[in-house]
Design an enzyme around this catalytic site. Structure first.
Site, short mmCIF file in Angstrom:
data_model
loop_
_atom_site.label_atom_id
_atom_site.label_comp_id
_atom_site.label_asym_id
_atom_site.label_seq_id
_atom_site.Cartn_x
_atom_site.Cartn_y
_atom_site.Cartn_z
CG HIS A 161 -16.25 -3.66 42.62
ND1 HIS A 161 -15.10 -4.28 42.18
CD2 HIS A 161 -16.50 -2.67 41.72
CE1 HIS A 161 -14.68 -3.69 41.09
NE2 HIS A 161 -15.51 -2.71 40.78
CG ASP A 183 -9.40 -4.00 41.86
OD1 ASP A 183 -9.41 -5.05 42.52
OD2 ASP A 183 -10.40 -3.53 41.31
CB SER A 184 -9.78 -6.04 37.46
OG SER A 184 -10.96 -6.04 38.25
CD GLU A 228 -16.37 -1.06 37.84
OE1 GLU A 228 -16.51 -0.95 36.62
OE2 GLU A 228 -15.29 -1.38 38.40
CB CYS A 243 -7.70 -7.85 41.91
SG CYS A 243 -8.70 -8.97 40.94
#
Length: 263
Positions: free
Chosen positions: A183, A6-7, A149, A69
């Site tokens: 997310h 994932d990023s 995040e 992602c």
């Protein structure tokens, strides 16, 4: 091992679902925190680094690679499957399509994701290929990623942002909503509150985990090559922000990160 990338830290929501359905296999995870977010990058950039990461995971022993992602799934999955044809590669878009079509009632489907995912049109393309009469309403929600995040899952500001982004979709009277970013499942409870109990929320990570489970049942040759046990590895290309808080939300414990940027 099963490789997942994932990023950033969002792909841990995919790891969470793999742990639930396939707890016996070792995971090697790579989060490209040095170059996040992919959702606002161009398609060439995403393809370039998705290929670099996939190659690196395979060299580290991954026998299967999962593109967690959504932006990479949208822009890079086809090229990765061609470039690394000897390794099974899974993305997060196609496994959920049938689930969406089975749950929708009024043919109105909503998609929320990063700017890159929404711009790609990949979700729309996959859905319309099977159900041309669908009415699809897409919405880019770029603030969701930094809010997650930051660990602001139940924060008042986060609730206001969710409401602001989702009100247009609510007015369209959609009955199914796809969380097209790794997310976003961490905001699922608050999203449900805004959209209402009648709207079905689709977390593609769950559909992906189920598809992988079925694949492994019918491909015992690959199963025998995948390392088993709990010696999971979590790599990030730069110090992951708030990893402890996010990993506790996903796994109820902190995970140990290895910082390595091989590119």
């Amino acid at each position: 091992m099963i490789g997942i990338f994932d990023s950033g830290v969002g792909g841990l929501t995919v790891v969470k679902e793999i742990f639930k359905g396939l707890p016996q296999y070792q995971i090697i995870y790579f989060g490209d925190t040095a170059r996040l977010p992919y959702g606002t990058k161009g398609d060439d950039f995403v393809r370039k680094y998705s290929a670099k990461i996939t190659g690196w995971l395979i060299k580290k022993g991954a026998k299967i690679v999962i593109i967690a992602c959504h932006t990479s799934s949208a822009w890079a999955s086809e090229s990765l499957k061609k470039q690394f044809s000897e390794t099974p590669i899974f993305e997060v878009i196609s496994p959920s399509v049938d689930e969406v079509l089975s749950l929708k009632k009024n043919n109105k489907v909503g998609i929320i994701g990063t700017p890159g995912t929404i711009k790609s049109g990949s979700w729309e393309k996959n859905l319309l290929a099977k159900e041309p009469n669908l009415k699809i309403y897409s919405k880019s929600c770029p603030l969701f990623v930094p809010l997650v995040e930051e660990g602001w899952i139940n924060n008042r500001i986060t609730k206001e942002v969710i409401k602001k982004y989702l009100e247009p979709l609510k007015r369209k009277k959609i009955d199914t909503l796809i969380l097209a970013c790794t997310h976003y499942p961490l905001l699922e409870k608050e999203i449900k509150k805004v959209m209402g109990a009648k709207v079905k929320i689709i977390n593609p990570a769950k559909s992906l985990a189920e598809k992988l489970k079925l694949f492994l049942k019918s491909n015992q040759g690959i199963v025998s090559k995948i390392k088993k046990g709990k010696n999971h590895q979590f790599f990030f290309s730069d110090e992951p922000y708030n990893l402890g808080k996010i990993s506790k939300i996903c796994f109820k414990k902190e995970i140990k990160a290895k910082i390595k940027d091989p590119f």
